[in-house]
Design an enzyme around this catalytic site. Sequence first.
Site, PDB file in Angstrom:
ATOM      1  N   LYS A 128       0.841  -1.206   0.000  1.00  0.00           N
ATOM      2  CA  LYS A 128       0.000   0.000   0.000  1.00  0.00           C
ATOM      3  C   LYS A 128       0.874   1.253   0.000  1.00  0.00           C
ATOM      4  CE  LYS A 128      -3.842  -2.499   1.999  1.00  0.00           C
ATOM      5  NZ  LYS A 128      -4.662  -2.900   3.146  1.00  0.00           N
ATOM      6  N   GLN A 136      -4.715  -1.388   9.231  1.00  0.00           N
ATOM      7  CA  GLN A 136      -4.648  -2.723   8.631  1.00  0.00           C
ATOM      8  C   GLN A 136      -5.291  -3.756   9.559  1.00  0.00           C
ATOM      9  OE1 GLN A 136      -3.676  -3.431   5.557  1.00  0.00           O
ATOM     10  NE2 GLN A 136      -3.936  -5.625   5.769  1.00  0.00           N
ATOM     11  N   ASP A 148     -11.119   2.737   3.320  1.00  0.00           N
ATOM     12  CA  ASP A 148     -11.465   1.310   3.258  1.00  0.00           C
ATOM     13  C   ASP A 148     -12.965   1.120   2.968  1.00  0.00           C
ATOM     14  OD1 ASP A 148      -9.486  -0.685   3.544  1.00  0.00           O
ATOM     15  OD2 ASP A 148      -9.190  -0.174   5.653  1.00  0.00           O
TER      16      ASP A 148
HETATM   17  N1  GUN Z   1      -6.923  -6.774   5.727  1.00  0.00           N
HETATM   18  C1  GUN Z   1      -7.222  -7.542   4.655  1.00  0.00           C
HETATM   19  N2  GUN Z   1      -7.834  -6.789   3.703  1.00  0.00           N
HETATM   20  C2  GUN Z   1      -7.924  -5.535   4.199  1.00  0.00           C
HETATM   21  C3  GUN Z   1      -8.433  -4.317   3.675  1.00  0.00           C
HETATM   22  O1  GUN Z   1      -8.972  -4.235   2.562  1.00  0.00           O
HETATM   23  N3  GUN Z   1      -8.302  -3.233   4.494  1.00  0.00           N
HETATM   24  C4  GUN Z   1      -7.755  -3.297   5.725  1.00  0.00           C
HETATM   25  N4  GUN Z   1      -7.704  -2.182   6.460  1.00  0.00           N
HETATM   26  N5  GUN Z   1      -7.275  -4.413   6.232  1.00  0.00           N
HETATM   27  C5  GUN Z   1      -7.349  -5.529   5.470  1.00  0.00           C
END
Ligand code: GUN
Length: 283
Positions: free
Chosen positions: A54, A98, A121
């Site tokens: 990311k 996350q 998100d």
């Molecule tokens: N963990 C797995 N997929 C995601 C996601 O799309 N966003 C976040 N914040 N954590 C994750």
Amino acid sequence: MVANIIDGKKISAEIKQSIAKKIEQRIKKGLKRPGLAVVLVGEDPASQIYVKNKRKGCEQTNIYSMAIDLPKDTTQEELLKTIEELNQNDDVHGILVQFPPPPHIDRQAVIEAISPLKDVDGFHPYNLGHLAQKVPLLRPCTPYGVMKMLKTTGVDLAGKDVTIVGASTVVGLPMALEMLLEHCTPTICHHSTKDLPAKVRQADIVVAAAGKPELVKGEWIKEGAIVIDVGINRLPDGKLVGDVAFEEAKKRASWITPVPGGVGPMTIAILLSNTLEAAELAD
Ligand code: GUN
């Protein structure tokens, strides 16, 4: 039939290029560079890789990346205080914590602490509610990325029977809402679903998001169906596989996404696109 591959790497690279261009134009106009804060609590190895990707995506698109790595014993109160500071920070347009967080952290409290206008998100009830009411604002990244991939096939989605395997609030549930927006007929399957193979067999589009390696068998796929594999599972021998038995499914599907190089890069591209959108909301 041998399926066409939906190349998530290529589509996501195009999206990132377009984001980078729009950001360049913003900066020329004197508008703020979009900023994304990615918060990682603890040292889960899979989460560390996702977070690294990311942050790399931010670099590629000229988004300001704020990296916040907190120790695994960070308290709920400390984490919520960090989120509140980010909510107040004008250089930060998107906030992502996350998941999964360490078990002592209340996940729902985290989701609801993030300002809905910075919720890149799309997990906040405000944003999920808007999607459910068919007036989306910031949309969950993976389901929206899947819709972008489906659009590239040129197949008319209206009226298609869609089977979604997995009912998580991150993928399965918002995926069904996205499908409704395109006039599909979604079915969401989960642990208690009776006869999963039958539900997959009747689908024109299958979205596998259960987090179980090769759960969906090739022989379950209807001839000519579109197969989207959201799963990323590491086998004991180190190999990465999806939730679909790819080699067999490929022989029956018309279109299929690979793992890796399918949905994964799309999720990041949409996250970056949501960050730009959040910056535009703040202008
Ligand atoms: N963990 C797995 N997929 C995601 C996601 O799309 N966003 C976040 N914040 N954590 C994750």
